[in-house]
Design a protein around this motif. Structure first.
Motif, PDB file in Angstrom:
ATOM      1  N   ASP A   1       0.827  -1.209   0.000  1.00  0.00           N
ATOM      2  CA  ASP A   1       0.000   0.000   0.000  1.00  0.00           C
ATOM      3  C   ASP A   1       0.863   1.262   0.000  1.00  0.00           C
ATOM      4  N   ASN A   2       1.890   1.293   0.835  1.00  0.00           N
ATOM      5  CA  ASN A   2       2.753   2.476   0.875  1.00  0.00           C
ATOM      6  C   ASN A   2       3.569   2.627  -0.404  1.00  0.00           C
ATOM      7  N   PHE A   3       3.971   1.505  -1.000  1.00  0.00           N
ATOM      8  CA  PHE A   3       4.663   1.549  -2.285  1.00  0.00           C
ATOM      9  C   PHE A   3       3.752   2.209  -3.325  1.00  0.00           C
ATOM     10  N   GLU A   4       2.498   1.753  -3.383  1.00  0.00           N
ATOM     11  CA  GLU A   4       1.574   2.316  -4.366  1.00  0.00           C
ATOM     12  C   GLU A   4       1.279   3.790  -4.070  1.00  0.00           C
ATOM     13  N   LEU A   5       1.116   4.138  -2.795  1.00  0.00           N
ATOM     14  CA  LEU A   5       0.899   5.552  -2.443  1.00  0.00           C
ATOM     15  C   LEU A   5       2.068   6.412  -2.897  1.00  0.00           C
ATOM     16  N   HIS A   6       3.278   5.942  -2.643  1.00  0.00           N
ATOM     17  CA  HIS A   6       4.457   6.706  -3.064  1.00  0.00           C
ATOM     18  C   HIS A   6       4.503   6.817  -4.595  1.00  0.00           C
ATOM     19  N   PHE A   7       4.254   5.711  -5.280  1.00  0.00           N
ATOM     20  CA  PHE A   7       4.235   5.721  -6.739  1.00  0.00           C
ATOM     21  C   PHE A   7       3.199   6.715  -7.261  1.00  0.00           C
ATOM     22  N   ARG A   8       1.997   6.653  -6.731  1.00  0.00           N
ATOM     23  CA  ARG A   8       0.931   7.550  -7.195  1.00  0.00           C
ATOM     24  C   ARG A   8       1.255   9.012  -6.880  1.00  0.00           C
ATOM     25  N   ASP A   9       1.874   9.282  -5.733  1.00  0.00           N
ATOM     26  CA  ASP A   9       2.303  10.652  -5.422  1.00  0.00           C
ATOM     27  C   ASP A   9       3.298  11.155  -6.464  1.00  0.00           C
ATOM     28  N   LEU A  10       4.229  10.298  -6.859  1.00  0.00           N
ATOM     29  CA  LEU A  10       5.206  10.666  -7.894  1.00  0.00           C
ATOM     30  C   LEU A  10       4.495  11.035  -9.197  1.00  0.00           C
ATOM     31  N   VAL A  11       3.594  10.159  -9.625  1.00  0.00           N
ATOM     32  CA  VAL A  11       2.894  10.363 -10.899  1.00  0.00           C
ATOM     33  C   VAL A  11       1.977  11.580 -10.817  1.00  0.00           C
TER      34      VAL A  11
END
Length: 174
Positions: free
Chosen positions: A82-92
Motif C-alpha cells: 500500500d505504501n509503495f503504491e501511495l508513493h508511486f501515485r504521489d510521484l505520478v
C-alpha cells in the motif's frame, strides 16, 4: 488466465510496449536508495504514453528475472505494498497530474512463484506528456523533455523533432 498472460509478456521480453525496471527507488549498483531511480520510472511511463501505451513492470530485471519489491519496500517508512503504491501515485500525480494518474494508469501487484512485483498498464496518451528531468548543468535545474519508446528502450526525442512528432502522433499544432 491473467498470470499466464503476464508470464508470457515477461518471457517475451522488453519491446515497444513492455518495459522492465528492477526497482523504483533502490539503486542496485550503489546498493542504496536513489531519488534518480524515480525519474527513470517517470521517463518510462511518459515514453509508453507518448507512443502506443504499454506495460511497465517494476521488480523485474531486463533479462526477465522477477526480483520483487523488497528493496523498494525497505526504503519506505511502512514497508508495505500500500505504501509503495501511495508513493508511486504521489510521484505520478506530482509529475503528470491527477487526471493522468487516474485515467491513464492501472496499477496491480501480481505474484509469480510467490514473488510480488508491480505492473503498471499505461494507456496511450491523448496529448504529449513532458517529463521534468535533472539537467547536467551546474545546479541540476529540472528541464522538460519528451520521451518515446523506440523498440525496447525509452529515448529522449530531440528538440528539433518534437513539433513534427506531436503534430503527427497527437494531431496537434505545436
Amino acid at each position: 488466465d491473467r498470470v499466464d498472460r503476464i508470464k508470457q509478456m515477461i518471457t517475451e521480453g522488453e519491446n515497444t510496449m513492455v518495459e522492465f525496471k528492477s526497482t523504483m527507488r533502490w539503486n542496485i549498483n550503489a546498493n542504496d536508495k536513489d531519488k534518480k531511480m524515480e525519474e527513470v520510472i517517470l521517463k518510462s511511463i511518459a515514453a509508453l504514453s507518448n507512443r502506443y501505451g504499454g506495460t511497465l513492470f517494476i521488480g523485474v530485471k531486463d533479462d526477465g528475472t522477477i526480483l520483487g519489491l523488497e528493496k523498494d519496500y525497505s526504503t519506505l517508512r511502512e514497508q508495505t505494498k500500500d505504501n509503495f503504491e501511495l508513493h508511486f501515485r504521489d510521484l505520478v500525480n506530482s509529475a503528470y497530474g491527477t487526471n493522468f494518474a487516474t485515467s491513464l494508469l492501472d496499477v496491480s501487484f501480481p505474484k509469480i512463484d510467490g514473488v510480488e512485483f508491480c505492473m503498471i498498464e499505461v494507456k496511450r496518451g491523448k496529448e504529449p506528456l513532458y517529463t521534468k528531468v535533472s539537467s547536467n548543468s551546474p545546479g541540476g535545474a529540472k528541464v522538460d523533455k519528451i520521451f518515446v519508446r523506440s523498440g525496447n528502450s525509452s529515448r529522449e526525442l530531440p528538440i528539433d523533432q518534437i513539433p513534427k512528432y506531436v503534430r503527427e502522433r497527437f494531431n496537434q499544432a505545436t
